[in-house]
Design a protein around this motif. Structure first.
Motif, PDB file in Angstrom:
ATOM      1  N   VAL A  21      20.892  -3.793  -7.909  1.00 55.35           N
ATOM      2  CA  VAL A  21      19.433  -3.883  -7.867  1.00 55.35           C
ATOM      3  C   VAL A  21      19.033  -3.996  -6.399  1.00 55.35           C
ATOM      4  O   VAL A  21      19.590  -4.816  -5.667  1.00 55.35           O
ATOM      5  N   GLY A  22      18.079  -3.187  -5.985  1.00 51.16           N
ATOM      6  CA  GLY A  22      17.580  -3.255  -4.610  1.00 51.16           C
ATOM      7  C   GLY A  22      16.188  -3.856  -4.586  1.00 51.16           C
ATOM      8  O   GLY A  22      15.473  -3.861  -5.601  1.00 51.16           O
ATOM      9  N   PHE A  43      20.630   1.346  -8.137  1.00 48.44           N
ATOM     10  CA  PHE A  43      21.590   2.341  -7.646  1.00 48.44           C
ATOM     11  C   PHE A  43      22.972   1.849  -8.071  1.00 48.44           C
ATOM     12  O   PHE A  43      23.081   0.797  -8.716  1.00 48.44           O
ATOM     13  N   GLU A  70      24.725  -7.703   3.124  1.00 46.67           N
ATOM     14  CA  GLU A  70      23.697  -8.168   2.173  1.00 46.67           C
ATOM     15  C   GLU A  70      24.429  -9.070   1.181  1.00 46.67           C
ATOM     16  O   GLU A  70      25.192  -8.574   0.357  1.00 46.67           O
ATOM     17  N   ASP A 101      26.848  -6.544  -0.609  1.00 51.73           N
ATOM     18  CA  ASP A 101      26.457  -5.143  -0.793  1.00 51.73           C
ATOM     19  C   ASP A 101      26.381  -4.527   0.602  1.00 51.73           C
ATOM     20  O   ASP A 101      25.309  -4.428   1.197  1.00 51.73           O
ATOM     21  N   GLN A 108      21.514   5.049   5.608  1.00 47.91           N
ATOM     22  CA  GLN A 108      20.462   4.845   4.602  1.00 47.91           C
ATOM     23  C   GLN A 108      19.103   5.277   5.149  1.00 47.91           C
ATOM     24  O   GLN A 108      18.309   5.917   4.447  1.00 47.91           O
ATOM     25  N   TRP A 118      21.589   7.674  -1.779  1.00 43.44           N
ATOM     26  CA  TRP A 118      22.107   6.602  -0.927  1.00 43.44           C
ATOM     27  C   TRP A 118      23.630   6.464  -0.924  1.00 43.44           C
ATOM     28  O   TRP A 118      24.152   5.523  -0.329  1.00 43.44           O
ATOM     29  N   LYS A 122      26.090   3.351   0.721  1.00 42.44           N
ATOM     30  CA  LYS A 122      26.400   2.213  -0.146  1.00 42.44           C
ATOM     31  C   LYS A 122      27.767   2.275  -0.822  1.00 42.44           C
ATOM     32  O   LYS A 122      28.189   1.284  -1.410  1.00 42.44           O
ATOM     33  N   GLY A 190      20.605  -8.068  -5.844  1.00 41.08           N
ATOM     34  CA  GLY A 190      19.716  -7.934  -4.696  1.00 41.08           C
ATOM     35  C   GLY A 190      19.950  -9.020  -3.660  1.00 41.08           C
ATOM     36  O   GLY A 190      20.567 -10.048  -3.935  1.00 41.08           O
TER      37      GLY A 190
HETATM   38  O1  LIG Z   1      19.566  -1.603   0.917  1.00 44.29           O
HETATM   39  C1  LIG Z   1      18.592  -2.274   0.544  1.00 44.29           C
HETATM   40  O2  LIG Z   1      17.837  -2.835   1.324  1.00 44.29           O
HETATM   41  C2  LIG Z   1      18.350  -2.421  -0.911  1.00 44.29           C
HETATM   42  C3  LIG Z   1      19.271  -3.418  -1.466  1.00 44.29           C
HETATM   43  O3  LIG Z   1      20.421  -3.159  -1.705  1.00 44.29           O
HETATM   44  C4  LIG Z   1      18.807  -4.802  -1.662  1.00 44.29           C
HETATM   45  O4  LIG Z   1      17.619  -5.069  -1.526  1.00 44.29           O
HETATM   46  O5  LIG Z   1      19.658  -5.644  -1.963  1.00 44.29           O
END
Ligand SMILES: O=C([O-])CC(=O)C(=O)O
Ligand SMILES: [Mg+2]
Length: 222
Positions: A21-22, A43, A70, A101, A108, A118, A122, A190
């Motif tokens: 989840v982003g 994604f 992340e 992540d 990106q 992406w 990723k 996320g």
């Molecule tokens: O790449 C990004 O900013 C989206 C994402 O994975 C996140 O918000 O965790």
């Protein structure tokens, strides 16, 4: 209960699909200049991107000049979920993992500009550092636990899962309308604000409440 989670931890092979989840924390949306989504933004990562602790370093992908961390809470699915109701989600989760992540931010940004997918940003090898499996008993409230990240001992991310835009039941229910989730699948929920670069020679560490920490070295690809 303890016996049940023992059995669950045996089937977690970190080899199934990973749904991510982003943009699920407002402060992270703001730092990258993205709007807060009105429905979960999804994604995937491939199983080949897993990196377990003590199995080697994070390797910066070829040509990447801006690799970002992340930190995220991972949900380990315990039973098949297809069109699952929000109220049934928690009983379908087997446990948790602390995850990173990793994102080739320069790839990106280029993809975003061109409207491209992406995957290059990723899905590269080592893009998913992951802790050991945590059973459900290990985390009493997954919707209220801190998660942090440090680079070379300096704190970079310090968030709490209570700040998710879409909560865990909503995320899993929503995902299951489109992708059947199967035992051993992982859902990344996320990242909070504070994402930033890691480079060769760095040591990155992360933690989930007082439950677990993990640490990885970063290497350039030779
Ligand atoms: O790449 C990004 O900013 C989206 C994402 O994975 C996140 O918000 O965790
Ligand atoms: Mg993320």
């Amino acid at each position: 209960m303890a016996a049940a989670s023992q059995n669950i931890s045996k089937f977690v092979q970190w080899g199934r699909k990973v749904v991510c989840v982003g943009r699920n924390y407002r402060d992270h949306c703001a730092e990258l200049g993205n709007a807060v989504p009105t429905k979960p933004m999804l994604f995937m990562k491939p199983a080949s991107s897993y990196l377990e602790e003590d199995s080697g370093p994070i390797v910066v992908p070829l040509g990447c000049k801006d690799l970002h961390h992340e930190v995220e809470l991972g949900l380990v699915i315990g039973s098949q979920c297809k069109d699952i109701k929000e109220e049934d989600v928690m009983s379908s989760i087997a446990g948790y993992a602390l995850t990173l992540d990793l994102t080739a931010r320069d790839f990106q940004e280029e993809a975003k500009k061109k409207g491209h997918p992406w995957e290059m940003a990723k899905c590269f090898d080592t893009a998913l550092p992951v802790s050991r499996f945590l059973s459900k008993e290990d985390i009493s409230d997954p919707q209220n636990i801190s998660l942090w990240c440090k680079v070379n001992g300096e704190i970079t991310q310090n968030g709490n899962t209570s700040d998710m835009v879409f909560n865990i039941p909503h995320l899993v229910s929503y995902i299951s309308r489109y992708f059947t989730l199967q035992p051993g699948d992982l859902v990344l929920t996320g990242t909070p604000a504070g994402v930033g670069p890691i480079k060769e020679g760095d040591i990155i560490s992360a933690g989930l409440g007082d439950k677990i920490t993990m640490k990885f070295n970063v290497q350039h690809r030779s």
